[in-house]
Design a protein around this motif. Structure first.
Motif, PDB file in Angstrom:
ATOM      1  N   ILE A  33      -1.997   3.603 -14.306  1.00  0.00           N
ATOM      2  CA  ILE A  33      -0.565   3.560 -14.620  1.00  0.00           C
ATOM      3  C   ILE A  33       0.026   4.962 -14.504  1.00  0.00           C
ATOM      4  CG2 ILE A  33       1.124   3.128 -16.459  1.00  0.00           C
ATOM      5  CD1 ILE A  33      -0.774   0.823 -17.403  1.00  0.00           C
ATOM      6  N   SER A  34      -0.696   5.969 -14.994  1.00  0.00           N
ATOM      7  CA  SER A  34      -0.222   7.356 -14.902  1.00  0.00           C
ATOM      8  C   SER A  34      -0.096   7.808 -13.450  1.00  0.00           C
ATOM      9  CB  SER A  34      -1.158   8.298 -15.660  1.00  0.00           C
ATOM     10  OG  SER A  34      -1.140   7.994 -17.035  1.00  0.00           O
ATOM     11  N   LEU A  35      -1.047   7.435 -12.610  1.00  0.00           N
ATOM     12  CA  LEU A  35      -0.977   7.781 -11.181  1.00  0.00           C
ATOM     13  C   LEU A  35       0.242   7.135 -10.527  1.00  0.00           C
ATOM     14  CD1 LEU A  35      -4.735   7.504 -10.171  1.00  0.00           C
ATOM     15  CD2 LEU A  35      -3.345   9.592 -10.241  1.00  0.00           C
ATOM     16  N   ILE A  36       0.527   5.898 -10.885  1.00  0.00           N
ATOM     17  CA  ILE A  36       1.702   5.206 -10.338  1.00  0.00           C
ATOM     18  C   ILE A  36       2.970   5.917 -10.807  1.00  0.00           C
ATOM     19  CG2 ILE A  36       3.011   3.052 -10.270  1.00  0.00           C
ATOM     20  CD1 ILE A  36       0.272   1.605 -10.735  1.00  0.00           C
ATOM     21  N   GLU A  37       3.024   6.295 -12.086  1.00  0.00           N
ATOM     22  CA  GLU A  37       4.180   7.028 -12.609  1.00  0.00           C
ATOM     23  C   GLU A  37       4.399   8.330 -11.839  1.00  0.00           C
ATOM     24  OE1 GLU A  37       2.969   7.415 -16.722  1.00  0.00           O
ATOM     25  OE2 GLU A  37       4.350   5.824 -17.344  1.00  0.00           O
ATOM     26  N   GLU A  38       3.310   9.055 -11.579  1.00  0.00           N
ATOM     27  CA  GLU A  38       3.418  10.303 -10.823  1.00  0.00           C
ATOM     28  C   GLU A  38       3.942  10.052  -9.413  1.00  0.00           C
ATOM     29  OE1 GLU A  38      -0.469  12.119 -11.019  1.00  0.00           O
ATOM     30  OE2 GLU A  38      -0.386  12.227 -13.208  1.00  0.00           O
ATOM     31  N   GLU A  39       3.502   8.977  -8.792  1.00  0.00           N
ATOM     32  CA  GLU A  39       3.986   8.638  -7.449  1.00  0.00           C
ATOM     33  C   GLU A  39       5.469   8.292  -7.487  1.00  0.00           C
ATOM     34  OE1 GLU A  39       3.677   7.798  -3.231  1.00  0.00           O
ATOM     35  OE2 GLU A  39       2.817   9.202  -4.669  1.00  0.00           O
ATOM     36  N   LEU A  40       5.908   7.583  -8.528  1.00  0.00           N
ATOM     37  CA  LEU A  40       7.333   7.265  -8.664  1.00  0.00           C
ATOM     38  C   LEU A  40       8.169   8.539  -8.801  1.00  0.00           C
ATOM     39  CD1 LEU A  40       7.224   4.158 -11.033  1.00  0.00           C
ATOM     40  CD2 LEU A  40       7.811   4.194  -8.597  1.00  0.00           C
ATOM     41  N   PRO A  75       0.832  -1.209   0.000  1.00  0.00           N
ATOM     42  CA  PRO A  75       0.000   0.000   0.000  1.00  0.00           C
ATOM     43  C   PRO A  75       0.868   1.261   0.000  1.00  0.00           C
ATOM     44  CG  PRO A  75      -0.839  -1.579   1.587  1.00  0.00           C
ATOM     45  CD  PRO A  75       0.487  -2.120   1.106  1.00  0.00           C
ATOM     46  N   SER A  76       0.463   2.227  -0.829  1.00  0.00           N
ATOM     47  CA  SER A  76       1.229   3.458  -0.986  1.00  0.00           C
ATOM     48  C   SER A  76       0.422   4.646  -0.467  1.00  0.00           C
ATOM     49  CB  SER A  76       1.571   3.668  -2.459  1.00  0.00           C
ATOM     50  OG  SER A  76       2.208   4.904  -2.646  1.00  0.00           O
ATOM     51  N   TYR A  77       1.000   5.380   0.453  1.00  0.00           N
ATOM     52  CA  TYR A  77       0.342   6.552   1.039  1.00  0.00           C
ATOM     53  C   TYR A  77      -0.079   7.540  -0.047  1.00  0.00           C
ATOM     54  CZ  TYR A  77      -0.445  10.801   3.696  1.00  0.00           C
ATOM     55  OH  TYR A  77      -1.015  11.944   4.208  1.00  0.00           O
ATOM     56  N   GLY A  78       0.817   7.804  -0.989  1.00  0.00           N
ATOM     57  CA  GLY A  78       0.551   8.776  -2.043  1.00  0.00           C
ATOM     58  C   GLY A  78      -0.533   8.346  -3.022  1.00  0.00           C
ATOM     59  N   LEU A  79      -0.920   7.096  -2.945  1.00  0.00           N
ATOM     60  CA  LEU A  79      -1.996   6.581  -3.800  1.00  0.00           C
ATOM     61  C   LEU A  79      -3.223   6.229  -2.970  1.00  0.00           C
ATOM     62  CD1 LEU A  79       0.190   4.308  -6.133  1.00  0.00           C
ATOM     63  CD2 LEU A  79      -0.847   6.511  -6.710  1.00  0.00           C
ATOM     64  N   GLY A  80      -3.383   6.941  -1.878  1.00  0.00           N
ATOM     65  CA  GLY A  80      -4.544   6.711  -1.015  1.00  0.00           C
ATOM     66  C   GLY A  80      -4.494   5.369  -0.302  1.00  0.00           C
ATOM     67  N   ASN A  81      -3.277   4.927   0.013  1.00  0.00           N
ATOM     68  CA  ASN A  81      -3.036   3.630   0.660  1.00  0.00           C
ATOM     69  C   ASN A  81      -3.537   2.448  -0.168  1.00  0.00           C
ATOM     70  OD1 ASN A  81      -1.584   4.492   2.922  1.00  0.00           O
ATOM     71  ND2 ASN A  81      -3.475   5.171   3.890  1.00  0.00           N
ATOM     72  N   LYS A  82      -3.604   2.652  -1.479  1.00  0.00           N
ATOM     73  CA  LYS A  82      -3.956   1.559  -2.381  1.00  0.00           C
ATOM     74  C   LYS A  82      -2.676   0.841  -2.799  1.00  0.00           C
ATOM     75  CE  LYS A  82      -8.198   3.521  -4.255  1.00  0.00           C
ATOM     76  NZ  LYS A  82      -8.852   3.394  -3.018  1.00  0.00           N
ATOM     77  N   GLU A 129      11.071   9.699  -6.381  1.00  0.00           N
ATOM     78  CA  GLU A 129      12.383   9.996  -6.931  1.00  0.00           C
ATOM     79  C   GLU A 129      12.916  11.341  -6.428  1.00  0.00           C
ATOM     80  OE1 GLU A 129      14.377   9.844 -11.351  1.00  0.00           O
ATOM     81  OE2 GLU A 129      12.307  10.565 -11.206  1.00  0.00           O
ATOM     82  N   TYR A 130      12.021  12.322  -6.273  1.00  0.00           N
ATOM     83  CA  TYR A 130      12.430  13.651  -5.827  1.00  0.00           C
ATOM     84  C   TYR A 130      12.250  13.870  -4.336  1.00  0.00           C
ATOM     85  CZ  TYR A 130      13.226  14.777 -10.649  1.00  0.00           C
ATOM     86  OH  TYR A 130      13.725  14.796 -11.924  1.00  0.00           O
ATOM     87  N   GLY A 131      11.903  12.819  -3.625  1.00  0.00           N
ATOM     88  CA  GLY A 131      11.807  12.910  -2.167  1.00  0.00           C
ATOM     89  C   GLY A 131      10.572  13.625  -1.663  1.00  0.00           C
ATOM     90  N   ASP A 132       9.567  13.784  -2.506  1.00  0.00           N
ATOM     91  CA  ASP A 132       8.339  14.475  -2.127  1.00  0.00           C
ATOM     92  C   ASP A 132       7.322  13.446  -1.632  1.00  0.00           C
ATOM     93  OD1 ASP A 132       6.262  16.247  -1.770  1.00  0.00           O
ATOM     94  OD2 ASP A 132       5.878  16.538  -3.903  1.00  0.00           O
ATOM     95  N   LEU A 133       7.485  13.026  -0.395  1.00  0.00           N
ATOM     96  CA  LEU A 133       6.651  11.956   0.137  1.00  0.00           C
ATOM     97  C   LEU A 133       5.530  12.474   1.033  1.00  0.00           C
ATOM     98  CD1 LEU A 133       9.520   9.470   0.957  1.00  0.00           C
ATOM     99  CD2 LEU A 133       8.098   9.556  -1.094  1.00  0.00           C
ATOM    100  N   ALA A 134       5.418  13.781   1.188  1.00  0.00           N
ATOM    101  CA  ALA A 134       4.377  14.344   2.064  1.00  0.00           C
ATOM    102  C   ALA A 134       3.054  14.447   1.368  1.00  0.00           C
ATOM    103  CB  ALA A 134       4.814  15.723   2.548  1.00  0.00           C
TER     104      ALA A 134
END
Length: 152
Positions: free
Chosen positions: A136-143, A117-124, A147-152
């Protein structure tokens, strides 16, 4: 109900990953290339290459790509091409795996993240979003955020 981590079950070697992705990299290098190559249709072998690369079970592949592995194998034996929507989804998926492996440093680490589960994807669970181009685009955006350390 919160999503739980899916079982992890692949150990794809980096040399195998590189061999499987390399023939497709030029096909998704930019949006015009991706569009043009999708419309031409990929050789059916591309789907089997992605199945090997992804570590997906046949059932996961079939659910994600809405096609039967046996049908793909028949297309390969007949030297058939895939239709444009399936070709596009496969090219986007190859691109996603290329990016994920670059971000996480290995295919194994990316596979692990893809099934957590990924926080940035709504814990999906990211894998569960791969059945649509938008997912797929949402996953790419999360990657990219990772990559840039923007995990908030």
């Amino acid at each position: 109900m919160a999503a739980t981590q899916k079982p992890y079950k692949t150990k794809t070697k980096l040399s195998v990953v590189a061999e499987l992705i390399a023939p497709y990299q030029s096909l998704y290098g930019n949006s015009i290339s991706l569009l043009t190559n999708s419309k031409k249709g990929l050789p059916a072998k591309a789907a089997l290459d992605f199945l090997t690369l992804s570590g997906f079970s046949k059932e996961e592949f079939q659910d994600t790509f809405k096609t039967n592995v046996k049908t793909i194998q028949n297309y390969v034996s007949n030297s058939s091409k895939l239709d444009a929507p399936l070709s596009e989804k496969l090219l986007k998926s190859f691109s996603l795996f290329d990016k994920g492996i670059a971000v996480f440093g290995s295919a194994d680490a990316f596979h692990q993240w893809l099934n957590t589960p990924s926080y940035g994807l709504g814990n999906k669970i990211p894998f569960d979003l791969m059945d649509t181009i938008t997912g797929i685009s949402l996953i790419e955006e999360e990657l990219i955020r990772i990559e840039y350390g923007d995990l908030a």
